[in-house]
Design an enzyme around this catalytic site. Structure first.
Site, PDB file in Angstrom:
ATOM      1  N   TRP A 196       0.827  -1.203   0.000  1.00 17.78           N
ATOM      2  CA  TRP A 196       0.000   0.000   0.000  1.00 17.78           C
ATOM      3  C   TRP A 196       0.866   1.260   0.000  1.00 17.78           C
ATOM      4  O   TRP A 196       1.779   1.392   0.805  1.00 17.78           O
ATOM      5  CB  TRP A 196      -0.911  -0.017   1.230  1.00 17.78           C
ATOM      6  CG  TRP A 196      -1.826   1.145   1.337  1.00 17.78           C
ATOM      7  CD1 TRP A 196      -2.667   1.638   0.374  1.00 17.78           C
ATOM      8  CD2 TRP A 196      -2.032   1.984   2.485  1.00 17.78           C
ATOM      9  NE1 TRP A 196      -3.375   2.711   0.858  1.00 17.78           N
ATOM     10  CE2 TRP A 196      -3.006   2.946   2.147  1.00 17.78           C
ATOM     11  CE3 TRP A 196      -1.481   2.007   3.765  1.00 17.78           C
ATOM     12  CZ2 TRP A 196      -3.441   3.918   3.045  1.00 17.78           C
ATOM     13  CZ3 TRP A 196      -1.915   2.972   4.657  1.00 17.78           C
ATOM     14  CH2 TRP A 196      -2.887   3.911   4.302  1.00 17.78           C
ATOM     15  N   TYR A 231      -4.370  -0.931  -5.104  1.00 16.82           N
ATOM     16  CA  TYR A 231      -3.103  -0.291  -4.776  1.00 16.82           C
ATOM     17  C   TYR A 231      -2.406   0.161  -6.059  1.00 16.82           C
ATOM     18  O   TYR A 231      -2.061  -0.654  -6.920  1.00 16.82           O
ATOM     19  CB  TYR A 231      -2.188  -1.230  -4.004  1.00 16.82           C
ATOM     20  CG  TYR A 231      -2.642  -1.583  -2.603  1.00 16.82           C
ATOM     21  CD1 TYR A 231      -3.726  -0.931  -2.001  1.00 16.82           C
ATOM     22  CD2 TYR A 231      -1.997  -2.565  -1.855  1.00 16.82           C
ATOM     23  CE1 TYR A 231      -4.142  -1.249  -0.727  1.00 16.82           C
ATOM     24  CE2 TYR A 231      -2.404  -2.887  -0.572  1.00 16.82           C
ATOM     25  CZ  TYR A 231      -3.478  -2.226  -0.013  1.00 16.82           C
ATOM     26  OH  TYR A 231      -3.887  -2.549   1.267  1.00 16.82           O
ATOM     27  N   SER A 259      -0.917  -0.910   9.331  1.00 17.92           N
ATOM     28  CA  SER A 259      -0.518   0.320  10.041  1.00 17.92           C
ATOM     29  C   SER A 259      -0.131   0.057  11.491  1.00 17.92           C
ATOM     30  O   SER A 259      -0.584   0.773  12.403  1.00 17.92           O
ATOM     31  CB  SER A 259      -1.635   1.376   9.974  1.00 17.92           C
ATOM     32  OG  SER A 259      -1.758   1.889   8.677  1.00 17.92           O
ATOM     33  N   LEU A 295       2.499   0.795  12.865  1.00 17.25           N
ATOM     34  CA  LEU A 295       3.274   1.940  13.353  1.00 17.25           C
ATOM     35  C   LEU A 295       2.468   3.234  13.293  1.00 17.25           C
ATOM     36  O   LEU A 295       3.017   4.329  13.324  1.00 17.25           O
ATOM     37  CB  LEU A 295       4.567   2.084  12.537  1.00 17.25           C
ATOM     38  CG  LEU A 295       5.501   0.879  12.592  1.00 17.25           C
ATOM     39  CD1 LEU A 295       6.759   1.129  11.763  1.00 17.25           C
ATOM     40  CD2 LEU A 295       5.877   0.535  14.032  1.00 17.25           C
ATOM     41  N   LYS A 355       9.529   9.848  14.361  1.00 20.66           N
ATOM     42  CA  LYS A 355      10.103  10.795  13.397  1.00 20.66           C
ATOM     43  C   LYS A 355       9.389  12.150  13.384  1.00 20.66           C
ATOM     44  O   LYS A 355       9.929  13.122  12.860  1.00 20.66           O
ATOM     45  CB  LYS A 355      10.084  10.195  11.991  1.00 20.66           C
ATOM     46  CG  LYS A 355       8.715  10.078  11.361  1.00 20.66           C
ATOM     47  CD  LYS A 355       8.765   9.680   9.892  1.00 20.66           C
ATOM     48  CE  LYS A 355       9.282   8.278   9.708  1.00 20.66           C
ATOM     49  NZ  LYS A 355       9.183   7.826   8.298  1.00 20.66           N
ATOM     50  N   GLN A 399      14.689  -0.454   6.465  1.00 16.88           N
ATOM     51  CA  GLN A 399      13.482  -0.391   7.284  1.00 16.88           C
ATOM     52  C   GLN A 399      12.969  -1.790   7.599  1.00 16.88           C
ATOM     53  O   GLN A 399      12.479  -2.053   8.701  1.00 16.88           O
ATOM     54  CB  GLN A 399      12.397   0.410   6.550  1.00 16.88           C
ATOM     55  CG  GLN A 399      12.651   1.909   6.504  1.00 16.88           C
ATOM     56  CD  GLN A 399      11.571   2.633   5.727  1.00 16.88           C
ATOM     57  OE1 GLN A 399      11.222   2.259   4.610  1.00 16.88           O
ATOM     58  NE2 GLN A 399      11.014   3.678   6.315  1.00 16.88           N
ATOM     59  N   ASN A 420      12.540  -3.421  11.269  1.00 15.41           N
ATOM     60  CA  ASN A 420      11.247  -3.934  11.734  1.00 15.41           C
ATOM     61  C   ASN A 420      11.357  -5.358  12.257  1.00 15.41           C
ATOM     62  O   ASN A 420      10.728  -5.716  13.258  1.00 15.41           O
ATOM     63  CB  ASN A 420      10.221  -3.876  10.599  1.00 15.41           C
ATOM     64  CG  ASN A 420       9.743  -2.461  10.306  1.00 15.41           C
ATOM     65  OD1 ASN A 420       9.842  -1.580  11.151  1.00 15.41           O
ATOM     66  ND2 ASN A 420       9.225  -2.244   9.118  1.00 15.41           N
TER      67      ASN A 420
END
Length: 346
Positions: free
Chosen positions: A30, A63, A221, A223, A231, A309, A313
């Site tokens: 996404w 998407y 989502s 995070l 951030k 990233q 994670n």
């Protein structure tokens, strides 16, 4: 497969009450793959995820207007991955990008479910997907029609399991009632939003579904759209998601949220950050581990625009044992948003 240095072994969890096992951390397309991340960047991210032990890759017909499915399918071919080693999902609802007359190119009618599935498989370059989701509820189509159509996909070998995304508990239970009545398969999994700042559905509304139907969750989502990475603690960085102007859905999201609510969330994240530092991890790692601590979460779908990233994670898996009841209580006291537990009516 070459495991990146410093990444813990992947954990695999059963998808609800099914016999299918998915990686606790998965990778979704996404707003990224086929979108603002170019093809080579997508390939690199998917390869890194695969090397980290990720076996579950998620996309949707909507998407990037179908480009997410195309580029993720190309990555599978590029690296010659064995299809039986992968769990691939896509979602059906918003197919209007693929027709001149959008009337029947969206929603959950039998026509769109079957035609949309065929189109998705063509874009992916696959014979089947493991998981197919109803991307949103379609309250204008009879639920019996939708249940029968998804079972048709399973019976014809185009998908192995079907589920829902962002349905409410009553709608999921309604689908199960029809499935049971007709001797068909009900929705095995739900894909809701879930994070430290979005908890109600997962922790309260779906409670009976876990017990009655063995519902599994593949949450998105985790995070909080990036808020939980820390951030944004000093404002909106120019290179961040919420600073961009090209994607209409997220352009100005933080402003639409309302300054007061946005500031409150940022303040709470700032208060949680010392806990992450105490545990010796980054804020995003703590936030993701917190989501995975919920036993009803089969997989947390993450997004990434860079391989690093993904590596970061995956480090959340090493933090789960550190999230003791005392640490979880400290986080709840800061968040002040833990939903009340359901109590018996009688």
């Amino acid at each position: 497969m070459s495991q990146p240095e410093g990444v813990p072994a992947m954990e695999y969890r059963f998808l609800g009450r099914s016999g299918l096992q998915v990686s606790a951390i998965s990778l979704g397309g996404w707003l990224t793959y086929g979108g603002h991340v170019d093809k080579e960047g997508t390939f690199e991210c998917m390869k890194t995820a695969y090397d980290c032990g990720v076996n579950f890759f998620d996309c949707a017909e909507g998407y990037a207007g179908g480009e997410s499915e195309i580029v993720m399918g190309e990555a599978i071919k590029k690296y010659g991955w064995k299809r039986n080693d992968l769990v691939i999902s896509t979602k059906l609802y918003w197919g209007q990008a693929f027709g001149d007359n959008i009337v029947n190119n969206k929603g959950l009618s039998r026509k769109h479910i079957i035609e949309g599935m065929d189109a998705s498989l063509k874009r992916l370059g696959l014979e089947y997907v493991d998981l197919i989701y109803a991307h949103r509820p379609d309250r204008q189509t009879p639920i019996e029609e939708t249940v029968r159509a998804f079972n048709h996909l399973i019976n014809t070998g185009k998908a192995f399991y079907w589920g829902t995304s962002e349905w409410n508990a009553d709608e999921i239970a309604h689908a199960w009632r029809y499935a049971d009545k007709l001797g068909l398969i009900g929705p095995v999994m739900e894909q809701p939003q879930y994070s430290m700042i979005c908890r109600e559905k997962v922790e309260t509304e779906y409670s009976l579904l876990y017990r009655e139907h063995g519902l599994g969750l593949t949450v998105f989502s985790p995070l909080g759209g990036g808020i939980l990475t820390g951030k944004y603690k000093n404002g909106i960085p120019d290179d961040s998601r919420y600073a961009q102007q090209s994607v209409e859905f997220i352009k100005g999201f933080w402003q639409r949220t309302g300054k007061e609510q946005w500031d409150e969330r940022i303040q709470k994240v700032n208060k949680i950050e010392p806990i992450a530092e105490k545990l010796g991890v980054k804020m995003n790692v703590l936030a993701l581990a917190w989501v995975l601590k919920n036993p009803n979460v089969s997989s947390a779908i993450t997004g990434a625009s860079s391989p690093q990233q993904i590596v970061d994670n995956c480090k959340a898996l090493a933090v789960l044992d550190k999230l003791t009841p005392e640490i979880m209580q400290q986080i709840d006291e800061i968040l002040e948003n833990k939903p009340p537990a359901l109590t018996p009516r009688f």
